[in-house]
Enzyme design. Sequence first.
Site, PDB file in Angstrom:
ATOM      1  N   ASP A 311     -53.114  -5.331  -2.155  1.00 30.19           N
ATOM      2  CA  ASP A 311     -53.976  -6.502  -1.953  1.00 30.19           C
ATOM      3  C   ASP A 311     -55.271  -6.412  -2.771  1.00 30.19           C
ATOM      4  O   ASP A 311     -55.640  -5.341  -3.258  1.00 30.19           O
ATOM      5  CB  ASP A 311     -54.308  -6.620  -0.461  1.00 30.19           C
ATOM      6  CG  ASP A 311     -54.980  -7.951  -0.112  1.00 30.19           C
ATOM      7  OD1 ASP A 311     -54.853  -8.921  -0.886  1.00 30.19           O
ATOM      8  OD2 ASP A 311     -55.632  -8.022   0.963  1.00 30.19           O
ATOM      9  N   GLU A 314     -57.077  -8.672  -7.845  1.00 29.98           N
ATOM     10  CA  GLU A 314     -57.403  -9.564  -8.985  1.00 29.98           C
ATOM     11  C   GLU A 314     -58.394  -8.873  -9.927  1.00 29.98           C
ATOM     12  O   GLU A 314     -58.292  -9.131 -11.126  1.00 29.98           O
ATOM     13  CB  GLU A 314     -57.979 -10.885  -8.454  1.00 29.98           C
ATOM     14  CG  GLU A 314     -56.986 -11.719  -7.660  1.00 29.98           C
ATOM     15  CD  GLU A 314     -56.638 -11.113  -6.304  1.00 29.98           C
ATOM     16  OE1 GLU A 314     -57.516 -10.435  -5.730  1.00 29.98           O
ATOM     17  OE2 GLU A 314     -55.515 -11.308  -5.834  1.00 29.98           O
ATOM     18  N   ASP A 424     -53.223 -16.139  -0.221  1.00 26.30           N
ATOM     19  CA  ASP A 424     -53.688 -16.792   1.010  1.00 26.30           C
ATOM     20  C   ASP A 424     -53.470 -18.295   0.944  1.00 26.30           C
ATOM     21  O   ASP A 424     -54.257 -19.023   0.336  1.00 26.30           O
ATOM     22  CB  ASP A 424     -55.174 -16.502   1.231  1.00 26.30           C
ATOM     23  CG  ASP A 424     -55.435 -15.026   1.468  1.00 26.30           C
ATOM     24  OD1 ASP A 424     -54.462 -14.286   1.689  1.00 26.30           O
ATOM     25  OD2 ASP A 424     -56.612 -14.622   1.423  1.00 26.30           O
TER      26      ASP A 424
END
Length: 638
Positions: A311, A314, A424
Amino acid sequence: MKTDNIKKFTYGTPYSTGAVVKEIPVSEGTPDRFTYDKETETFSAPLKKADNIYGLGETVRGINKRGWLYISNNSDNPHHEETTNSLYASQNFLLVDDGRECYGIFIDNPGRVEFDLGYTDPDKMSISIPDNDTSFYVIEGESPVDVVRSFRQLIGKSYVPPVWAFGYGQSRWGYKCADDIRTVEEKYRELGIPLDMIYMDIDYMQDFKDFTVNPERFPDFENFVSEMKSKGIRLIPIIDAGVRIEKGYDVYEEGVEKGYFCKKENGDNLVAAVWPGKVHFPDFLNSAAREWFGDKYKVLTDIGIEGFWNDMNEPAIFYTEDHLNEVFAELKDYENKELDIWGFFQFTDLLMSISNNPEDYRRFFHDFDGVKVRHDKVHNLYGFYMTRSAGEAFRRNVPDKDILMFSRASYTGMHRYGGVWTGDNISWWSHLLLNIHQMPSLSMTGFIYSGADIGGFGGNTTEDLMMRWIEFGIFTPLFRNHAALGTREQELYQFKRTDDFKNLIELRYALIPYIRDSFMKAVNEDSMYMKPLSFEYREDERCREIEDQLLVGDSIMVAPVYEQNKTGRNVYLPEKMKMIRFRSFSDYDEEVLEKGDHYIKAELNEVLVFIRPGKELPLAKPARHVDEIDIENLVVLY
Ligand code: MIG
């Protein structure tokens, strides 16, 4: 493999991103069909009225991407909607198809790339690359399926997860301790709803430190892992990109000592903040750092963990120390000052600039194969290389086990090491439709093991949204119900119609032989697991505008219901097919329907599947867990 249908053009000094696995000789000149304006670093090609554009993997809007501006710039955006330009992933592959002729392009540049697909000028496609150190591939082919196959051969075989990863998984941000997880398992078992995985979100860690387990919440974790496994459940912990800055924490200490964290211009390690508070970012682009971080997963695989989700890669940045200091300094000016309305907006903009600030992505550097590279130029590689770090380590450290791995951020090439979830989303009906749109684009780009947070991550879901979403999720390889902290609880036992949910999950398990076969075919033959109708029915004009029906594998078409309070929908049949209206794996109606338009009833608990002529749909008898499915005795529908 034949590659003479692929041309490669290069600009500047392209990075070796690891996206492609085949060497293609470099051609002179400008990519076929495109003109190049050096000043604006923009490639342009005319769009014919009939051109549909497919691809780009995980992005907003429709299957046909024409008419919007898409920007490859991996971004944490839990509130994405129609006008969003960038999501969590970047796949710079697209295919232009007028129904007779088609071609594909792949832009191998890990920095920002802007795809203006008939947004500024409806009859033109422009691709701007501010830092044009690029390899530009043009792929010719007879049909979309052909072009996709060539592209996939260029980028290498897709990741294959363990067989149990085709089962159903329950996740939620907020399971705090072993007993919370035991409760999930018990409730599913009481209702007899199949379940193979329970996901562990950040709360399992000690102070959000990667590769640690909170000993108070999870005393004797190793035993807990085997206890759950004896009940048929695999625990799947999350791993975050940021490493907490804490004296004595081995990952932090070793990373600092070996120089494995991303550095600022002055050589200091960048200090950012994410869940653990202040963190350093491992330099996954440095192969030694990648090997080192990858080996850390061993802490968990050694005690029986067989799957992970990566997770925040980015990477998402809540704030950097440097920018926050700048903000505080500027805030001083606002103190004791009467704010007019423009001043007020400047003030709120300043506060809004704290997270994921573009400037922050220019503040740090990588040691990329010995070359110092500023992060923004290779931004979209970060999540890919984090997942590669894990994938390479699994091959080294657990060679005889398949490990489940999927990531939030990605770039082309990562599909060889793991799958993706689509980040998300929100408990919106429009995000169920978005999930339907994203799946074929992900299939095209090699991300076959993928899926969305079923039921929606943010916001409060409803029973009917969950049911309709499950009815589509049944067909997505990654099949996980996940929700955010603070939202309405959405484990299937929280709802009233648990019998219906049980029937639906059992139907998934009955379909696993078909799903897994189709999946393996897509991997082995470099084809697509989920396809738009237009890729198969080339002669049928109608199919070119259908965005809410998909082909799944070779045998079936699905037509999910994705609107609230609907008990049926219009379905277009490109040929005569047999419709199966499933209420469960053993309770269904069958009807042969002619080519053409039909309004078809589908009550809230009913799933529509259409079997193509001459094709078969095998069904197994469902079981509580994937490895208990009897794959020898199948009922075959046709
Ligand atoms: O800032 O770990 O996309 O699935 O539940 C939020 C907590 C961090 C984002 C992930 C989501 C996960 C959440 N994470």
